[in-house]
Design an enzyme around this catalytic site. Structure first.
Site, PDB file in Angstrom:
ATOM      1  N   GLU A   1      -6.840  -9.455  -3.180  1.00 22.26           N
ATOM      2  CA  GLU A   1      -7.572  -9.644  -2.048  1.00 22.26           C
ATOM      3  C   GLU A   1      -9.083  -9.243  -2.465  1.00 22.26           C
ATOM      4  OE1 GLU A   1      -6.067  -6.889   0.915  1.00 22.26           O
ATOM      5  OE2 GLU A   1      -3.886  -7.432   0.479  1.00 22.26           O
TER       6      GLU A   1
ATOM      7  N   GLU B   1       0.654  -1.215  -0.006  1.00 21.99           N
ATOM      8  CA  GLU B   1       0.164  -0.039   0.106  1.00 21.99           C
ATOM      9  C   GLU B   1       0.689   1.279  -0.027  1.00 21.99           C
ATOM     10  OE1 GLU B   1      -2.862  -0.392   3.131  1.00 21.99           O
ATOM     11  OE2 GLU B   1      -3.871  -2.252   2.271  1.00 21.99           O
TER      12      GLU B   1
END
Length: 554
Positions: free
Chosen positions: A431, A330
């Site tokens: 995900e 991220e």
């Protein structure tokens, strides 16, 4: 290519019809120089008109432009796409921490029932003086008594420009027809089985595995649940550990290492024959960094030593066990290590990992890139991040799109994938969970994402972020209920897997050949002649030319 028809446009405005939002806001109509019009088309075939409206004199971030949507035009349970071009006036660039900003976030909101409910319709962050394409989506749960579109977001005093804003009801059936045609080209190949001298012999071809893996995250708790294990082993191909490989789990306290939990999950993967992604070596977001790392963060030497020790410890232990690693999770949303150790540390993490485990593909991994509503996570910004890592010597081996999705719109996802494919790197949805309380809508939404991913040549796999109620980060995204029953979304998932599996049967023609078109993957063919049965295992890989196999070559 046409997945959305003009008839599906429920709101369209070039410039006339806008009203100012905010007591000091003033609107004016303009015509853009044709040489400065954006070249990309919103949706399919829609070209910019060149007529736009400017909102000036804004006194607050909520000020801007608004327009009422015709009553009854918006329907509940329908997914709508927001499309158009947005800009801010050139010269209005703020200074922040001594650095010039690239632009200001501008948001489109749908305000329902006199503003009692505000629905996000997308966001962009245009560079001043340049047009940016808005690509958002939304869905209403109930019939609205009233609804209006609002464009707002930048700081007070920043002029907002809007051109050709549209709201379009998605046409899933038309889109899916297009995706099925695309899938046939991207995921299938012609195969010819040859056995001379036995015309009319019976042939049966069975696909054993698909070349496009579908997986799920697992943890120490769910692998003890028989219903979870049953669905996982029967319907999924890969795994990823939900938490057990993260640094805050393996070293919650400095120097106290815990790899036992990860080892147990690896043993489970070995027993079930499932490869596992390595998630993750580092996490860039401040809130996901353990306290002892934060405590030494002010000491550059100590922090760098800890980073080096983490890489050596993890990859030295597991070299060769994880085909993928998410290196610094991220980075579009966090800068913990880069803020303390310099921007170069991100590429260093990749370089060190590549030396310790040269066989692993090293991924970037982030969220919201595919959804069109996060100005911090656009495909263009993701590409800029990847290019910067590569300039620093990072061997970026793949792009992870997390895919925590709400109200998915196919063309928006496809557009993001198209842009990312310019890097020539494989893309995985790493995900995936599709949040929707209504199970029937959840099944529809899940199908949208999976079909978009499967039909796109850049995507090489999809990993769910769990699938069982009570054992997921997002509880309204389950495919399997807590009691082990498969819900509508789970059934849709199984149906898609079945649709993407080839099963052919027939007879050898007069030339002793049997032809079929099959999905990429592993197969076994059985030919039954008067002399007996003959079996051949083979793999269908990507290729434009037919795959010709001689059954006698066993």
């Amino acid at each position: 290519m046409a997945s959305t028809h003009q008839d599906n446009v429920v709101f369209e405005v070039n410039a006339i019809g806008w009203a100012p939002s905010g007591t000091g806001t003033a609107l004016s109509l303009h015509h853009e120089d044709p040489a400065r019009l954006p070249t990309a088309a919103v949706g399919h075939g829609h070209r910019p008109s060149g007529r736009y409206v400017v909102a000036a004199g804004r006194a607050d971030e909520e000020d801007g432009l608004c327009q009422v949507i015709t009553p009854g035009a918006l329907k509940p349970r329908v997914t709508y796409r927001v499309a158009g071009w947005i800009s801010v006036a050139s010269g209005e660039v703020a200074e922040e921490d001594g650095k010039q900003q690239r632009g200001h976030p501008i948001r489109v909101s749908i305000r329902v029932d006199d503003g009692s409910c505000v629905v996000d319709g997308g966001a962009v962050c245009p560079q001043p003086g340049r047009w940016a394409e808005i690509k958002g989506a939304f869905r209403l749960r109930e019939n609205p008594r009233s609804a209006a579109v609002h464009v707002h977001g930048p700081p007070a005093g920043v002029d907002v420009k809007v051109m050709d804003l549209r709201i379009i009801a998605t046409d899933r059936k038309a889109r899916f027809r297009h995706l099925k045609d695309k899938t046939d080209k991207v995921r299938k190949r012609d195969v010819v089985l040859k056995l001379g001298g036995a015309p009319g012999a019976s042939v049966r071809v069975v696909q054993l595995d698909n070349g496009f893996p579908l997986g799920s995250c697992i943890n120490g708790e769910v692998i003890q649940n028989p219903a979870f294990v049953d669905f996982f082993t029967n319907h999924l191909d890969w795994a990823v550990f939900e938490n057990e490989l993260k640094w805050y789990w393996t070293e919650a306290q400095r120097g106290q290492l815990n790899y036992a939990d990860a080892d147990r999950l690896l043993d489970f993967c070995d027993r079930t024959g499932k490869p596992a992604r390595g998630h993750c070596i580092f996490w860039a977001v401040d809130g996901d960094v353990q306290q002892w790392i934060k405590d030494i963060g002010g000491d550059r030497d100590q922090l760098m030593a800890a980073v080096q020790q983490r890489i050596r410890g993890l990859l030295g232990r597991y070299a060769g066990r994880f085909p993928h690693y998410d290196v610094n999770n991220e980075m579009l949303h966090g800068r913990f290590f880069r803020d303390r150790l310099g921007d170069d540390v991100a590429a260093l993490m990749f370089r060190e990992a590549a030396q310790l485990d040269p066989g692993a593909a090293l991924f970037v991994n982030d969220y919201n890139v595919e959804c069109g509503n996060d100005p911090n996570a656009t495909p263009d910004k993701y590409i800029d991040l990847i290019r910067g890592l590569q300039r620093g010597g990072a061997q970026v081996g793949g792009i992870g799109l997390q895919g925590h999705v709400t109200n998915p719109v196919g063309v928006v996802i496809c557009d993001a994938l198209d842009k990312l494919s310019a890097t020539d790197l494989p893309v995985w949805i790493t995900e995936l969970d599709v949040g929707e309380p209504d199970e029937a809508l959840r099944a529809d939404d899940l199908e949208v994402v999976l079909r978009e991913a499967y039909a796109h040549p850049a995507v090489q796999g999809v990993v769910l972020w769990g699938f069982m109620q009570g054992h997921m980060w997002r509880q309204d995204a389950a495919l399997v209920n807590a009691d082990g029953t498969v819900n509508d979304a789970g059934q849709r998932f199984i149906e898609l897997r079945r649709e993407w599996t080839s099963d052919a049967r027939g007879r050898l023609d007069g030339d002793g050949q049997f032809k079929f078109r099959g999905f990429h993957g592993t197969y076994v063919a059985q030919v039954t002649t008067a002399a007996g049965k003959m079996l051949k295992a083979f793999t269908v890989d990507k290729g434009d030319a037919p795959l010709v196999l001689d059954m006698m070559d066993i």
